[in-house]
Design an enzyme around this catalytic site. Structure first.
Site, PDB file in Angstrom:
ATOM      1  N   LYS A 144       2.226  10.656  14.927  1.00 42.17           N
ATOM      2  CA  LYS A 144       3.455  11.403  14.649  1.00 42.17           C
ATOM      3  C   LYS A 144       3.737  11.306  13.155  1.00 42.17           C
ATOM      4  O   LYS A 144       4.156  10.270  12.656  1.00 42.17           O
ATOM      5  CB  LYS A 144       4.615  10.807  15.449  1.00 42.17           C
ATOM      6  CG  LYS A 144       5.904  11.586  15.318  1.00 42.17           C
ATOM      7  CD  LYS A 144       6.946  11.033  16.288  1.00 42.17           C
ATOM      8  CE  LYS A 144       8.227  11.861  16.252  1.00 42.17           C
ATOM      9  NZ  LYS A 144       8.853  11.885  14.936  1.00 42.17           N
ATOM     10  N   CYS A 452      10.613  -1.139 -23.662  1.00 40.89           N
ATOM     11  CA  CYS A 452      10.150  -1.905 -24.815  1.00 40.89           C
ATOM     12  C   CYS A 452      10.144  -0.967 -26.020  1.00 40.89           C
ATOM     13  O   CYS A 452       9.691   0.163 -25.936  1.00 40.89           O
ATOM     14  CB  CYS A 452       8.743  -2.419 -24.533  1.00 40.89           C
ATOM     15  SG  CYS A 452       7.895  -2.974 -26.007  1.00 40.89           S
TER      16      CYS A 452
HETATM   17 ZN   LIG Z   1       6.190  -4.426 -25.426  1.00 43.09          ZN
END
Ligand SMILES: [Zn+2]
Length: 731
Positions: A144, A452
């Protein structure tokens, strides 16, 4: 305790006593309260699930609630409420898409969880047909798929309409949307199809496509989809089929609705015929002769479940003989001749050992839960995604906590609940520095992800940045593709952008590499040398500073003309930022706004707001970024951009390109227009002067017609460019 009750009791701590009672143990008064609670709760979940494409609970929990409601109703039939969930198939469709009534009701299936439920199903069949003991009940068996049910109407073999299940009676018209799904033929193959046939099945998204989609959503800072089913539903139920086309949707047929004739007399035979029409049918579809084979199939599929590339939530049994199906018939809610045998929830408790941060290729910091290994739905799980810092805050998890882990309907296991929130433990804080390169991590306003900022030095991001650096709109180094960058990076031949320009020193090493020779290496080196002089805007764009795209880079280059001017302005702005101190009564937000305002007026460049400026200043504030730039400047020379205002009949005009251009790219078209002094806009408005329509131009073209804006085709545009903007067209 009964297994299906155990699944959801923790959801309602305030009513735990009542919901923990088995249906047969409830008093009449308790049943009234419990039925009301279930009706409200299920209706609430229906609303979230169908209208918002957002499941508040996993399907298995939802199913358990529905089942509990039905069991209580079996004990107290006179207490069945007018708004009972068992009277509804699903919630009504929402209002965005046109509504269409199904010609034959599109019902969902009755669910069972236990082997006993399968036995009961077969028992009902045997009694109804008064079968002898040695008479077999043959059923089809198939997984299913957890998708969005859809009915495709073919008239004379041609797809004329597609409708979602909706509430089973009325669904949504998704005809334009299914036309862009490759799995769905616009015309049926062969010629033995009935005059009219509605083929029914599931629109779904493969797990791999789902993972790729969510990765894209993360990159673009968009909302993540909870599971493939919701991604499929959200993608199909779009007003704009172009969005549907960009998502990889598939279709698997499992039945049919209205049909003017039936070309086979068994379920299995019908599905094979439908397959011959060019539609996908599960390759696991089979026939079972008895309950042993049915349960074997169930167990086999459950064991393979994790390895399938699509989500399933159980298996489906259907009586194979179509005349039996017809005689056994339908209840108000579901066909009697079918049963969905559902898998139990894939959940387990374990201990959260640690939270690790992974850094993606574009610098997104993703928290990952490290778990004490635990088996969830047959698979050993030792880590789970925590998505982002908001999710950690929402769950309130800290290393050491006991957590509930779930794999239901999801590729990556996730933590759904902290089981020990009250234990005294220090709060886990999301790091504000990159764990890979130690640069500052930032989270921008309105975004969920921390990133970052050390793009050029962060090992996690370097390959991506280097690829960007050499890309067509940046340094455009011919013959240096992504795969080369990856392999050169792996062997430390290129680590920073400047290394590219020092590759010639490694000529001999390169020649010795597999797939390279003297000629190809020299070609590469000369292609690199060609770029030792680079226009200012390309240089700036190539640095890959967040939010500084090609347009912003160009605006900055136009404004400052030389790199030295620009760099001096950056230093001055950075200084300005440090001397603007918050006053004692000023909130953080107000202070930030004041700084932005000062900086925006300092730069005074159209379309350059606080976000871009902050990103620029952050970039140059990091010593390692400045180092990369100085290193690069040893190798390349930045050409100042003395921008001359072009003077042509198109000067100052606003042009929109739409549709696909055959001879040139959009980028090139844009540059051509800019060289003629025109501006290029992305959408058509009253201010637009000219629309250049390529092939398959869509809504922008119709809007231009509506607004009576001059429209030309691509060839005409090329003639205009050749004639420096001269053309007889009046704009
Ligand atoms: Zn980094």
């Amino acid at each position: 305790m009964n297994a299906d009750i155990d699944l959801f009791s923790y959801l309602n701590p305030e009513k735990q006593d009542l919901s923990a009672l088995a249906p047969k143990d409830l008093s009449r008064e308790q049943a009234v309260i419990e039925l009301e609670r279930l009706a409200k709760l299920i209706s609430h979940y229906d609303h979230l699930y169908h209208d918002k494409d957002n499941p508040a609970v996993p399907d298995s929990e939802y199913d358990a609630l529905v089942l509990r409601n039905r069991r209580i109703e079996q004990f107290f039939p006179d207490l069945i409420r007018p708004d009972s969930p068992s009277k509804k198939v699903g919630s009504r469709p929402n209002s965005r898409l046109p509504k269409i009534a199904h010609r034959a009701a599109m019902l969902s299936l009755d669910n069972g969880f236990l082997d006993q439920d399968v036995e009961d199903f077969l028992g009902r069949v045997r009694r109804f047909f008064n079968l002898k003991e040695n008479q077999a009940v043959i059923c089809t068996v198939e997984p299913k798929i957890d998708g969005l049910s859809c009915s495709l109407r073919y008239e004379k073999g041609i797809l004329t309409q597609a409708v979602t299940r909706g509430d089973g009676v009325i669904g949504e018209d998704v005809t334009p949307n299914v036309r862009v799904i490759d799995d769905i033929p616009k015309t049926l193959k062969g010629d033995n199809w009935p005059e009219i046939i509605e083929i029914r099945g599931e629109v779904y998204m493969a797990k791999s496509d789902f993972a790729a989609l969510n990765a894209r959503q993360t990159e673009e800072n968009k909302k993540l989809f909870a599971n493939p089913r919701n991604a499929a539903a959200g993608s199909l139920r779009q007003l704009d089929p172009n969005i549907t086309a960009r998502r990889s949707l598939r279709f698997l047929a499992h039945g049919w609705g209205e049909a003017t004739s039936l070309p086979a007399d068994t379920q299995y035979g019908m599905m094979k015929v439908i397959e011959s029409y060019g539609l996908s049918v599960s390759n696991l579809l089979a026939r079972a002769d008895d309950i042993g084979q049915m349960l074997d199939f169930y167990q086999k599929i459950e064991a393979e479940r994790a390895d399938l590339d699509f989500d399933i939530d159980g298996v489906v049994y259907k009586l194979d003989q179509l005349d039996w199906q017809q005689r056994f018939g339908f209840s108000a809610r579901a066909p009697r001749f079918a049963l969905a045998h559902k898998f139990p929830a894939e959940k387990a408790q374990t201990t959260l050992l640690d939270i690790e941060i992974q850094v993606g290729r574009t610098g997104v910091l993703t928290p990952v839960a490290k778990l004490e290994p635990v088996t969830v739905g047959g698979v050993v799980v030792s880590s789970a995604t925590l998505h982002n810092s908001d999710e950690i805050e929402r769950l309130g998890v800290r290393p050491g906590d006991r957590v509930l882990v779930q794999r239901a309907g999801d590729v990556i296991p996730q933590i759904v609940e902290n089981l020990t929130p009250d234990v005294d433990r220090p709060i886990w804080r999301f790091p504000h520095r990159c764990p890979v390169c130690d640069s500052v991590a930032r989270r921008e306003e309105g975004e969920v992800a921390w990133r970052c900022t050390g793009g050029l030095i962060c090992p996690a991001q370097r390959v991506e940045r280097l690829c960007h650096f050499v890309s067509r709109t940046a340094f455009e180094i011919e013959g240096l593709g992504k795969s080369h960058i990856e392999s050169f990076f792996a062997d430390k031949l290129i680590e920073t952008p400047a290394d590219i320009f020092r590759l010639f020193q490694k000529r001999q090493l390169l020649i010795e590499r597999e797939g390279w020779g003297e000629l190809s290496v020299d070609n590469l080196i000369s292609a690199i040398d060609k770029r030792r002089k680079v226009p200012f805007d390309r240089f700036l764009f190539a640095l890959g500073i967040r939010h500084v795209g090609a347009v912003t880079a160009r605006d900055l280059a136009k404004s400052y003309q030389t790199w030295d001017n620009f760099k001096a302005a950056i230093d001055e702005a950075a200084h300005l930022r440090t001397i603007l101190q918050p006053s004692s009564e000023e909130s953080e937000e107000k202070y930030q706004k004041r700084v932005d305002k000062e900086l925006i007026s300092f730069f005074h460049i159209p379309n350059m707001g606080g976000k871009i400026i902050r990103s620029l200043l952050d970039f140059f504030a990091e010593t390692h970024n400045s180092d990369v730039v100085s290193d690069l400047l040893q190798e390349v020379q930045i050409e100042p951009l003395y921008f001359e205002l072009a003077s042509s009949p198109l000067s100052g005009k606003i042009i929109v390109f739409t549709g696909s251009l055959q001879k040139i790219t959009r980028d090139e078209a844009k540059r051509q227009a800019e060289n003629l002094g025109a501006k290029v806009a992305s959408s058509v408005s009253k201010k637009t002067n000219l629309v250049v329509a390529g092939e398959a131009a869509g809504s922008k073209l119709s809007k231009a017609k509506e607004l009576d804006i001059s429209i030309i085709d691509e060839d005409r545009w090329h003639r205009i460019v050749e004639n420096d903007g001269q053309d007889s067209i009046k704009i």
